[in-house]
Design a protein around this motif. Structure first.
Motif, PDB file in Angstrom:
ATOM      1  N   LYS A 102     -25.982  21.150 -29.913  1.00 56.46           N
ATOM      2  CA  LYS A 102     -26.804  21.051 -31.075  1.00 56.46           C
ATOM      3  C   LYS A 102     -27.825  22.017 -31.400  1.00 56.46           C
ATOM      4  N   ARG A 104     -31.418  23.422 -32.104  1.00 63.27           N
ATOM      5  CA  ARG A 104     -33.062  23.422 -31.868  1.00 63.27           C
ATOM      6  C   ARG A 104     -33.622  23.353 -32.967  1.00 63.27           C
ATOM      7  N   GLN A 107     -33.721  26.146 -36.035  1.00 63.57           N
ATOM      8  CA  GLN A 107     -32.310  27.006 -35.955  1.00 63.57           C
ATOM      9  C   GLN A 107     -31.552  26.947 -37.092  1.00 63.57           C
ATOM     10  N   THR A 126     -41.757  31.190 -27.634  1.00 65.40           N
ATOM     11  CA  THR A 126     -40.847  32.002 -26.607  1.00 65.40           C
ATOM     12  C   THR A 126     -40.013  31.087 -25.987  1.00 65.40           C
ATOM     13  N   GLY A 127     -38.702  31.616 -25.776  1.00 58.92           N
ATOM     14  CA  GLY A 127     -37.845  30.920 -25.099  1.00 58.92           C
ATOM     15  C   GLY A 127     -37.015  29.718 -26.003  1.00 58.92           C
ATOM     16  N   ARG A 128     -37.441  29.614 -27.291  1.00 55.31           N
ATOM     17  CA  ARG A 128     -36.836  28.378 -28.108  1.00 55.31           C
ATOM     18  C   ARG A 128     -35.493  28.477 -28.821  1.00 55.31           C
ATOM     19  N   GLY A 129     -35.108  29.779 -28.637  1.00 58.22           N
ATOM     20  CA  GLY A 129     -33.733  30.212 -29.230  1.00 58.22           C
ATOM     21  C   GLY A 129     -33.751  31.000 -30.452  1.00 58.22           C
ATOM     22  N   LYS A 130     -34.510  32.107 -30.615  1.00 56.96           N
ATOM     23  CA  LYS A 130     -34.502  32.723 -31.959  1.00 56.96           C
ATOM     24  C   LYS A 130     -33.575  33.685 -31.962  1.00 56.96           C
ATOM     25  N   SER A 131     -32.743  34.278 -31.013  1.00 55.91           N
ATOM     26  CA  SER A 131     -31.703  35.157 -30.874  1.00 55.91           C
ATOM     27  C   SER A 131     -30.480  34.464 -31.775  1.00 55.91           C
ATOM     28  N   ASP A 388     -35.201  35.518 -19.519  1.00 54.14           N
ATOM     29  CA  ASP A 388     -34.962  34.397 -19.790  1.00 54.14           C
ATOM     30  C   ASP A 388     -34.541  33.540 -18.770  1.00 54.14           C
ATOM     31  N   ARG A 416     -38.773  27.217 -19.700  1.00 57.54           N
ATOM     32  CA  ARG A 416     -37.798  27.225 -20.831  1.00 57.54           C
ATOM     33  C   ARG A 416     -36.894  26.172 -20.584  1.00 57.54           C
TER      34      ARG A 416
END
Ligand SMILES: Nc1ncnc2c1ncn2[C@H]1C[C@H](O)[C@@H](COP(=O)(O)OP(=O)(O)OP(=O)(O)O)O1
Ligand SMILES: [Mg+2]
Ligand SMILES: [Zn+2]
Length: 643
Positions: A102, A104, A107, A126-131, A388, A416
């Motif tokens: 799912k 976050r 997103q 940081t580390g929340r899944g921007k990519s 990461d 993370r």
């Protein structure tokens, strides 16, 4: 001179002194006014949102009246829907390609907005899944997404990851051989799109005409589907990681106006974002900001005392963090080597990491740490973007960071995986000045460093609330949940009156100035403590405070403008001296008092006079009125230990 002239001169001096005091008080009040105005505006916005929510729940349709970039929360929620033409494909790719169950928070909204063709700034911790917010749209679009990334190591990591999940990606940077460059350049205009993502450094865009002309061709063939600018704060020199080549990226939007741009960062204040907007030539992008608050991280500040702090760090790693992974951040390459040696002596598998290591050594350390073959990386800031590892249980700062943004980013590498993790800073008096000499030439370096020092020395407010203010986020008192040392140990702090201490420090500096002598922070503390050369001790009241507390008072006076740093440059080094700050004259007034919060848990109890807990931080009382603190008359010139 006539008697009248002498009297007039004396009165003029006194009026001027009083005027100066009044001006300082006006400045203070104006600062307070600005703070209250911003709080009022935040509350008004909150109220407006609550009204909008009430209205939209009573009517089924959403208000279409406002421009996208100023939409409120409720209006934004329409972009969380799953009935867009691409929604099915997006969901399927999330599961099949990215192996995620799912989204976050934010997103899906970001993905829908960029797929709708909107220009977007995404600020997410940081580390929340921007990519994922540009990788997933890339695989759901025709053509390719251009990703601008500041570091080659970052793009290599991403490409490795994308390869592992069968998403085709390519990169262009100085280390790529000619043959591969040719293949990539050809691929850019190939309608079969041999890659879905193309990673480049900003230098490529700023300097390669050939690349720009290929991009132009791809644009004309509708194959340039999206532009993502990672770590977008690097555009602004007010940001914490300014990169000159990012300043030239405005060419992208100017040359390819129809291509949606997505700017991504973990740390940017609203003024930095405004600056990025101008530099990138995007007009009124939608900004999505998720809370900076990482609820699983515990923030703590400890006093640093070189040798002792290394032992302290080692025993923490050997007990509380036994068999767990972490990072120890240090100030310099030399510190990275010496601290890792000290930790190794104490049976900890620790390795140094700094900018001067060979690239192969760097990636070896990184890789060994990621695969749990070593437990601790003792690193300078060079160990940064793109790390990461999900299960980092502690990030310890052996020396403070140079700004809150840096600290947020560095400490944000902990936890993370959403499990609890600790972020501890060791705060030492001399470290402030070590870093000061390093940042003195930076635009707002000094100001940012003092904000970080304030974060460490402030026992008045929750550490998270200090970060919230810094990132312009409205703070809700429940947001911490005792996950910082100030909230958890509030009972171990007392408010103390430091007026007399401040006056003693000012007296020392005045005496030194009259002897044409400059005081370094160390000399000043020594003189105040009755140590160092005898001439500094003449005629001055030495303190009975412990060194730690004496230093804390000096830092407090620096933070509040009673003292200031003064720099002197030679070709080889920079010297720092302490001088009187603009607020020092306020201490001449008997009515002026100054308090600060101190920890009582240090080696001995606070030896300074306690004041009533809800006394004001600084007060300008009516000079005719006596100002009492716990029954004691403040503002008299009695030595501190008698008070
Ligand atoms: N929806 C999701 N569910 C579970 N894990 C996710 C999800 N989205 C991303 N992740 C994972 C993938 C990565 O291992 C990790 C961090 O993602 P990444 O995009 O690298 O972070 P980031 O870009 O926000 O951080 P940084 O600011 O450090 O660059 O989160
Ligand atoms: Mg990232
Ligand atoms: Zn807190």
């Amino acid at each position: 001179m006539l008697q009248w002239d002498i009297n007039a001169q004396a009165e003029l001096d006194s009026v001027e002194a009083e005027l100066e005091l009044v001006e300082l008080q006006i400045t203070e009040l104006m600062d307070k006014q600005a703070e209250l105005t911003s709080r009022r505006n935040a509350l008004l916005q909150q109220l407006e949102e609550a009204c909008d929510a009430a209205q939209s729940s009573s009517s089924s349709s959403l208000k279409p009246s406002k421009a996208d970039h100023v939409m409120n929360k409720q209006e934004m929620q329409r972009y969380d829907r799953r009935d867009f033409p691409w929604s099915e494909k997006v969901e399927q790719q999330l599961k099949d390609s990215f192996n995620l169950s799912k989204f976050r928070p934010l997103q899906l909204r970001a993905i829908n907005l960029t797929l709708l063709g909107k220009d977007l700034f995404l600020v997410m911790p940081t580390g929340r899944g921007k990519s994922l917010c540009y990788q997933l749209p890339a695989v759901c679009s025709t053509g390719f997404t251009l990703v601008v990334t500041p570091l080659v190591s970052l793009m290599e990591d991403q490409i490795m990851y994308l390869k592992s999940i069968d998403v085709s990606a390519a990169m262009l940077n100085a280390s790529i051989n000619k043959e591969s460059v040719k293949t990539v350049m050809a691929g850019m205009t190939d309608v079969k799109s041999p890659f879905k993502l193309l990673y480049v450094t900003p230098e490529k865009i700023a300097k390669s005409k050939l690349f720009m002309s290929r991009l132009e061709k791809a644009y004309n063939a509708n194959l340039l589907s999206r532009i993502a600018v990672d770590e977008v704060h690097c555009c602004s020199q007010w940001g914490h990681d300014f990169r000159p080549d990012y300043k030239l990226l405005g060419i992208l939007k100017r040359q390819f106006p129809k291509v949606p741009l997505l700017g991504i960062t973990a740390t940017a204040t609203s003024s930095v974002l405004k600056d990025c907007e101008k530099i990138l030539c995007v007009s009124q992008p939608i900004t999505l900001t998720s809370s900076f608050n990482r609820t699983n991280l515990y923030y703590e500040v400890k006093n640093s005392d070189n040798e002792a702090s290394i032992s302290d760090i080692a025993s923490l790693i050997n007990s509380k963090y036994k068999d767990q992974s972490g990072i120890v951040y240090v100030f310099s390459q030399k510190d990275a080597e010496s601290v890792s040696t000290e930790l190794q002596k104490r049976d900890i598998l620790a390795y140094p990491y700094h900018a001067n290591m060979d690239p192969q050594d760097k990636s070896r350390v990184h890789h060994k740490w990621t695969s749990n073959k070593i437990r601790v990386v003792v690193a300078t800031v060079a160990f940064g973007m793109g790390i990461d590892k999900p299960d980092v249980r502690f990030v310890i700062h052996h020396t403070i960071s140079k700004s809150i943004e840096n600290y947020y980013q560095e400490s944000g590498r902990a936890g993370r995986d959403d499990h609890p993790a600790d972020c501890i800073v060791y705060f030492g008096f001399s470290d402030i000045f070590r870093i000061s000499t390093m940042v003195v030439m930076e635009n707002t370096g000094q100001q940012k460093l003092l904000q970080m020092v304030d974060y460490c020395q402030n026992f008045d407010r929750c550490r998270r609330s200090l970060m919230a203010v810094h990132f312009d986020e409205m703070w809700n008192e429940e947001g911490c949940n005792q996950m910082c040392d100030t909230c958890r140990h509030a009972q171990d702090c007392i408010t103390v009156d430091i007026t007399q201490h401040a006056r003693q420090v000012v007296q020392i500096l005045e005496l030194a100035a009259s002897n044409n002598e400059k005081m370094t922070p160390l000399k000043l503390t020594d003189a105040w403590m009755g140590k160092g050369p005898a001439k500094h001790r003449k005629m001055i009241q030495t303190t009975t405070l412990s060194r730690l507390k004496a230093e804390a008072v000096i830092v407090q006076l620096l933070l509040r403008g009673y003292l200031r740093e003064d720099f002197s440059f030679t070709p080889y080094t920079t010297y720092i001296y302490i001088k009187l700050g603009r607020k020092a004259p306020l201490l001449k007034s008997q009515a002026h008092s100054l308090t600060m919060k101190m920890r009582t848990t240090e080696s001995e109890p606070a030896e300074v006079s306690k004041v009533h807990i809800d006394a004001p931080q600084e007060s300008y009382s009516n000079p005719g009125k006596k100002h009492y603190n716990n029954g004691k008359l403040a503002g008299s010139f009695l030595p501190a230990h008698i008070l």
